[in-house]
Design an enzyme around this catalytic site. Structure first.
Site, PDB file in Angstrom:
ATOM      1  N   CYS A   8       0.865  -0.968  -0.110  1.00  0.00           N
ATOM      2  CA  CYS A   8       0.023  -0.070   0.013  1.00  0.00           C
ATOM      3  C   CYS A   8       0.816   1.292   0.104  1.00  0.00           C
ATOM      4  CB  CYS A   8      -1.105  -0.014   1.176  1.00  0.00           C
ATOM      5  SG  CYS A   8      -0.337   0.104   2.787  1.00  0.00           S
ATOM      6  N   ASN A  11       2.241   1.538   4.180  1.00  0.00           N
ATOM      7  CA  ASN A  11       2.628   0.278   5.202  1.00  0.00           C
ATOM      8  C   ASN A  11       2.259   0.324   6.663  1.00  0.00           C
ATOM      9  OD1 ASN A  11       5.406  -1.957   5.840  1.00  0.00           O
ATOM     10  ND2 ASN A  11       3.327  -2.569   5.025  1.00  0.00           N
ATOM     11  N   CYS A  13      -1.493   1.042   7.465  1.00  0.00           N
ATOM     12  CA  CYS A  13      -2.917   0.650   7.588  1.00  0.00           C
ATOM     13  C   CYS A  13      -3.376  -0.646   6.859  1.00  0.00           C
ATOM     14  CB  CYS A  13      -3.849   1.824   7.104  1.00  0.00           C
ATOM     15  SG  CYS A  13      -3.530   3.175   7.994  1.00  0.00           S
ATOM     16  N   ARG A  14      -3.485  -0.618   5.486  1.00  0.00           N
ATOM     17  CA  ARG A  14      -4.247  -1.545   4.610  1.00  0.00           C
ATOM     18  C   ARG A  14      -3.058  -2.936   4.423  1.00  0.00           C
ATOM     19  NH1 ARG A  14      -5.305   2.128  -0.312  1.00  0.00           N
ATOM     20  NH2 ARG A  14      -3.291   3.084   0.499  1.00  0.00           N
ATOM     21  N   SER A  15      -1.924  -2.559   4.006  1.00  0.00           N
ATOM     22  CA  SER A  15      -0.899  -3.850   3.773  1.00  0.00           C
ATOM     23  C   SER A  15      -0.730  -4.485   4.909  1.00  0.00           C
ATOM     24  CB  SER A  15       0.190  -3.328   2.692  1.00  0.00           C
ATOM     25  OG  SER A  15       1.017  -2.507   3.527  1.00  0.00           O
ATOM     26  N   ASP A 125      -8.370   4.024   1.620  1.00  0.00           N
ATOM     27  CA  ASP A 125      -7.282   4.278   2.428  1.00  0.00           C
ATOM     28  C   ASP A 125      -7.990   4.869   3.680  1.00  0.00           C
ATOM     29  OD1 ASP A 125      -5.130   4.807   3.905  1.00  0.00           O
ATOM     30  OD2 ASP A 125      -4.204   5.565   1.933  1.00  0.00           O
TER      31      ASP A 125
HETATM   32  P1  4NP Z   1      -1.780   2.965   4.152  1.00  0.00           P
HETATM   33  O1  4NP Z   1      -2.268   4.431   4.674  1.00  0.00           O
HETATM   34  O2  4NP Z   1      -1.446   3.116   2.658  1.00  0.00           O
HETATM   35  O3  4NP Z   1      -3.035   2.098   3.994  1.00  0.00           O
HETATM   36  O4  4NP Z   1      -0.899   2.422   5.056  1.00  0.00           O
HETATM   37  C1  4NP Z   1      -1.598   5.554   4.668  1.00  0.00           C
HETATM   38  C2  4NP Z   1      -0.824   5.630   5.541  1.00  0.00           C
HETATM   39  C3  4NP Z   1      -0.115   7.033   5.658  1.00  0.00           C
HETATM   40  C4  4NP Z   1      -0.122   7.725   4.557  1.00  0.00           C
HETATM   41  C5  4NP Z   1      -0.913   7.333   3.771  1.00  0.00           C
HETATM   42  C6  4NP Z   1      -1.584   6.542   3.601  1.00  0.00           C
HETATM   43  N1  4NP Z   1       0.671   9.084   4.698  1.00  0.00           N
HETATM   44  O5  4NP Z   1       0.328   9.729   3.814  1.00  0.00           O
HETATM   45  O6  4NP Z   1       1.342   9.133   5.890  1.00  0.00           O
END
Ligand code: 4NP
Length: 156
Positions: A8, A11, A13-15, A125
């Protein structure tokens, strides 16, 4: 060993959720010595961090282990070392294809492509939506179908 990498943006939340849920499934099916699971982010903002509190809470509530999980950024070598690289959304998928270039890689695809009847194609997300339950529901159905796909393709 078949190696599977979930990808994702951050790294956190989702992955990591997909990694933990898929590993749990792999273990329940007795395939933990045949399938190795990891996750990474295309971005590097959260390197070394634990999964997001929302992901941790949800997994803990369902007795799914998050032991040892720390965010990392995808590295160029990952494209050669993992046979299955599974993106959470179209943006991640585009980034992966750009990284791969003309290289001969393993399977690169999007998680919800395994769920043809899914109402969405991308895992939203929760860093922005705050809806971790929705992510879990999508990840749960995607990882189940992904494991069926891998078992069939790898004859496991
Ligand atoms: P993820 O979510 O891709 O599901 O881990 C996010 C976590 C942090 C950020 C973006 C998406 N960020 O911009 O910091």
């Amino acid at each position: 060993m078949v190696r599977v990498l979930f990808v994702c943006l951050g790294n956190i939340c989702r992955s990591p959720m997909a990694e933990a849920v898929f590993r749990d499934l792999v273990t329940k099916e007795g395939l933990e010595h045949k399938i190795e699971v990891d996750s990474a982010g295309t971005g590097g903002w959260h390197i070394g961090n634990l999964p997001h509190e929302g992901t941790r809470e949800l997994l803990t509530k369902r007795n799914i282990s998050i032991e040892g999980m720390k965010a990392r950024q995808i590295a160029d070598d990952d494209l050669d070392e993992f046979q299955y690289i599974i993106a959470m959304d179209a943006q991640n998928l585009g980034d992966l294809h750009r990284m791969a270039g003309r290289r001969n890689t393993g399977y690169i695809g999007r998680l919800l492509d395994f769920v043809p009847d899914s109402r969405v194609e991308d895992v939203p997300d929760p860093y922005f939506t705050d809806n971790f339950d929705e992510v879990y529901e999508l990840v749960e159905s995607g990882t189940k179908r992904l494991l069926e796909f891998i078992r069939h393709r790898e004859k496991l």
